[in-house]
Scaffold this motif. Structure first.
Motif, PDB file in Angstrom:
ATOM      1  N   ARG A  29      -7.149  38.626  15.520  1.00 43.59           N
ATOM      2  CA  ARG A  29      -5.998  37.734  15.670  1.00 43.59           C
ATOM      3  C   ARG A  29      -5.038  38.277  16.718  1.00 43.59           C
ATOM      4  N   VAL A  30      -4.908  39.603  16.769  1.00 53.41           N
ATOM      5  CA  VAL A  30      -4.015  40.220  17.761  1.00 53.41           C
ATOM      6  C   VAL A  30      -4.503  39.917  19.175  1.00 53.41           C
ATOM      7  N   SER A  31      -5.827  39.954  19.384  1.00 56.69           N
ATOM      8  CA  SER A  31      -6.383  39.652  20.702  1.00 56.69           C
ATOM      9  C   SER A  31      -6.067  38.218  21.113  1.00 56.69           C
ATOM     10  N   ILE A  32      -6.228  37.285  20.169  1.00 55.46           N
ATOM     11  CA  ILE A  32      -5.922  35.882  20.460  1.00 55.46           C
ATOM     12  C   ILE A  32      -4.433  35.715  20.726  1.00 55.46           C
ATOM     13  N   SER A  33      -3.618  36.384  19.934  1.00 56.73           N
ATOM     14  CA  SER A  33      -2.165  36.324  20.133  1.00 56.73           C
ATOM     15  C   SER A  33      -1.778  36.856  21.511  1.00 56.73           C
ATOM     16  N   ASN A  34      -2.417  37.945  21.933  1.00 50.96           N
ATOM     17  CA  ASN A  34      -2.106  38.530  23.240  1.00 50.96           C
ATOM     18  C   ASN A  34      -2.474  37.578  24.381  1.00 50.96           C
ATOM     19  N   ILE A  35      -3.569  36.854  24.203  1.00 50.36           N
ATOM     20  CA  ILE A  35      -3.957  35.871  25.221  1.00 50.36           C
ATOM     21  C   ILE A  35      -2.932  34.751  25.284  1.00 50.36           C
ATOM     22  N   GLU A  36      -2.520  34.254  24.115  1.00 50.72           N
ATOM     23  CA  GLU A  36      -1.576  33.141  24.066  1.00 50.72           C
ATOM     24  C   GLU A  36      -0.181  33.535  24.539  1.00 50.72           C
ATOM     25  N   LEU A  37       0.173  34.788  24.401  1.00 57.64           N
ATOM     26  CA  LEU A  37       1.481  35.267  24.851  1.00 57.64           C
ATOM     27  C   LEU A  37       1.467  35.679  26.321  1.00 57.64           C
ATOM     28  N   GLY A  38       0.269  35.674  26.924  1.00 54.38           N
ATOM     29  CA  GLY A  38       0.179  36.072  28.315  1.00 54.38           C
ATOM     30  C   GLY A  38       0.152  37.570  28.509  1.00 54.38           C
ATOM     31  N   ILE A  39      -0.024  38.319  27.415  1.00 52.39           N
ATOM     32  CA  ILE A  39      -0.094  39.780  27.514  1.00 52.39           C
ATOM     33  C   ILE A  39      -1.435  40.197  28.103  1.00 52.39           C
ATOM     34  N   SER A  40      -2.511  39.518  27.653  1.00 50.13           N
ATOM     35  CA  SER A  40      -3.839  39.751  28.228  1.00 50.13           C
ATOM     36  C   SER A  40      -4.015  38.760  29.374  1.00 50.13           C
ATOM     37  N   LEU A  41      -3.731  39.196  30.592  1.00 50.82           N
ATOM     38  CA  LEU A  41      -3.773  38.301  31.739  1.00 50.82           C
ATOM     39  C   LEU A  41      -5.197  38.047  32.216  1.00 50.82           C
ATOM     40  N   ASN A  42      -6.072  39.001  32.014  1.00 51.13           N
ATOM     41  CA  ASN A  42      -7.460  38.864  32.445  1.00 51.13           C
ATOM     42  C   ASN A  42      -8.372  38.948  31.232  1.00 51.13           C
ATOM     43  N   VAL A  43      -9.195  37.940  31.051  1.00 51.28           N
ATOM     44  CA  VAL A  43     -10.058  37.849  29.879  1.00 51.28           C
ATOM     45  C   VAL A  43     -11.486  38.141  30.281  1.00 51.28           C
ATOM     46  N   ARG A  44     -12.139  39.011  29.537  1.00 53.46           N
ATOM     47  CA  ARG A  44     -13.534  39.352  29.804  1.00 53.46           C
ATOM     48  C   ARG A  44     -14.394  38.089  29.757  1.00 53.46           C
ATOM     49  N   ALA A  45     -15.427  38.056  30.591  1.00 56.84           N
ATOM     50  CA  ALA A  45     -16.265  36.858  30.694  1.00 56.84           C
ATOM     51  C   ALA A  45     -16.830  36.445  29.342  1.00 56.84           C
ATOM     52  N   SER A  46     -17.327  37.402  28.565  1.00 57.10           N
ATOM     53  CA  SER A  46     -17.916  37.070  27.266  1.00 57.10           C
ATOM     54  C   SER A  46     -16.870  36.495  26.318  1.00 57.10           C
ATOM     55  N   THR A  47     -15.634  37.018  26.411  1.00 54.44           N
ATOM     56  CA  THR A  47     -14.554  36.499  25.567  1.00 54.44           C
ATOM     57  C   THR A  47     -14.174  35.094  25.988  1.00 54.44           C
ATOM     58  N   LEU A  48     -14.123  34.856  27.292  1.00 58.97           N
ATOM     59  CA  LEU A  48     -13.795  33.519  27.794  1.00 58.97           C
ATOM     60  C   LEU A  48     -14.814  32.496  27.321  1.00 58.97           C
TER      61      LEU A  48
END
Length: 221
Positions: A31-50
């Motif tokens: 959930r933290v990973s998803i939250s970081n994506i939605e907050l713009g903290i994780s600016l680059n997402v690994r291809a497999s995650t995308l």
């Protein structure tokens, strides 16, 4: 202004009435990973995650990454009594991750496809598409060592401004460059502004062989 990856992820999740925990479970993340994506903290997402995120959110991976339409990849099932069921179109395909030497003589039969590492290409591509891990500094700052690029060898007529993989001569390694036209000449351009002009610009000659055109670029988290 076009929404960001973070905003598209958040808005699409809410459209589907999913929680961050729902998406995390579907993507095999937290959930933290998803939250970081939605907050713009994780600016680059690994291809497999995308790829997993696009599947979980029932949307096109290229739309999720770059905002390119169309967004949905879901369609109602025909002649089905359960109107809540949907059929998913593939949002990407897995392609082999090869090295720069293999790219010079690449065909889907010259390596063991079954045992090769594979990455999900987030855009539509041909069955001959392959992935490479960026090396060196010549294409910085846009392309950095460790980034992944997806190359379609069936796209052999690039337009100026597109990025291509070429082999300058026999027994030389494949390289990534920007394709340009200057005074009627085909030019290969390195993006690194710190490179001297004689290294940044190379005129295409008869020994140069186009290996494919870049169709996607993904930075690891």
């Amino acid at each position: 202004m076009r929404p960001t990856l973070a905003e598209r992820t958040l808005n699409r999740r809410k459209e589907l009435n999913l929680t961050q925990d729902d998406v995390a479970k579907a993507t095999g993340t937290t959930r933290v990973s998803i939250s970081n994506i939605e907050l713009g903290i994780s600016l680059n997402v690994r291809a497999s995650t995308l790829f997993a995120l696009a599947e979980a959110l029932n949307c096109d991976a290229e739309w999720l990454l770059n905002g390119v339409e169309p967004k949905p990849t879901v369609v109602p099932l025909q002649n089905n009594s359960d109107q809540n069921e949907i059929a998913l179109e593939p949002v990407a395909k897995y392609v082999p991750l090869i090295n720069w030497e293999q790219a010079c003589s690449w065909t889907p039969t010259n390596i063991d496809i079954e045992s090769a590492s594979k990455l999900p290409c987030p855009v539509k591509c041909s069955d001959r598409t392959f992935a490479l891990e960026v090396q060196g500094e010549s294409m910085e700052p846009r392309f950095e060592a460790g980034d992944f690029i997806f190359v379609d060898p069936e796209q052999l007529e690039p337009s100026p401004g597109q990025f291509i993989i070429v082999q300058l001569a026999v027994n030389t390694p494949a390289i990534l460059k920007e394709f340009q036209m200057l005074d009627g000449y085909k030019i290969l351009k390195a993006l690194n502004p710190n490179y001297p002009a004689d290294m940044r610009y190379v005129k295409v000659n008869d020994t140069c062989r186009l290996l494919g055109t870049l169709v996607s670029h993904v930075k690891p988290v």
